[in-house]
Design a protein around this motif. Sequence first.
Motif: not given
Length: 426
Positions: A261-266
């Motif tokens: 949620s916080k890295v890949i989909d950011n």
Amino acid sequence: MDGWENQARRPTEATPEQFDVESYASLYTGHTKIARLHFIADHCNSRNLDLEALRMALDEIRKGENTVLFKECVERLNGRLGLGYGLDQEWIDTVERRAAQRQEKLEVELNGYKTNLIKESIRMGYNDLGDFHYSRGDLQQAFQCYVRTRDYCTTSKHIIAMCLNVILVSIELGHFVHVSNYVSKADQTPDVQDPVVLAKLKCAAGLAHLESKKYKLAARKFVDTNFELGSNYSDVTAPQDVATYGGLCALASFDRAELKSKVIDNINFRNFLELIPEVRELIHDFYASRYASCLGYLQKLKPQLLLDIHLYDHVGTLYEQISHKALIQYTNPFISVDLNTMASSFKTSVAGLEKELAALITENQIQARIDSHNKILYARHADQRNTTFQRVLQTGSDFQRETRAMLVRANLMRQDFVMKGNRKQS
């Protein structure tokens, strides 16, 4: 693991073929550019890279007024680059004379402002004197001047400028407690909406957390940094650093859900990752459990990481935490794992892998046992049947206790055996 972690702790293996110092230095400006070049010269094991870094540092120093640093750099070169990079006493005398005149002028002006009691003029006087000491390399005096402007700030813009100046000097001094304090002060200042200023504060806070080895907090700050930062903070860090620091700290500290949620989909942080494809692919491979490819990217990045002024001391710890997470993630879905197959996936020896797994089992991070003879790891899954029975028994006990309490209360109320508080007559 035996191959992965130990390599991270060895001295840097960077060579001119692996590390383009000119491209790297072009990302930075001012003091941090010089400091990073000196750091590379100190920590590389290549004579050519050492000389190239010192040559570029000396060229950059000549653009400023720091004669002390100029002498130190010339001394370190020791004539290895010829007369053109020797001690230029004429340049030193000229700069010293000009600096003395400017300092005297600034101090006279400041004293005049103090006599007239004009707050804005006093603030600007201290600020100009701080800029002067900073350019001369006297960071302690610069710090004191910038801090003194605090009493004369009248707007939010003034407070933010003061905080950013103090943060800049504190980072160079290595006083990261001051960095955290003044980031907090700037965050509490009303009407701060400039995305570039907010991004600078996120970066500074991330560096402070990184220095104190609070990798999860550091990762959160870096991944929340606005991409509008661009090259506006090149006197401290570059956008590529945000991607590298944030990506590695996230891998070492985030769980799978946070990583997704916080890295890949950011979307915002994805823009930073595009600048460093190796870090981007490393994160995707780790999340997808492609450990052989993940390790390959880590080894490719290692020479540059070990020449980074902020990351050098943390490479070993970060690699160790990433490897532990990878081992836990690999073993979690299985009842049993063949250590030979697992060692092949991680590109390490069976003996080294077994040692690491044993350490994780001892620390209770992996619920398993190892068959050393057959080289098989057996998971210890909880007895779900027994756990269910225990939960049912506990629920029954709780129900009995609550029912008895209700019956006692009901009997007391029926017998009018209730204590009532005294009420004051109004």
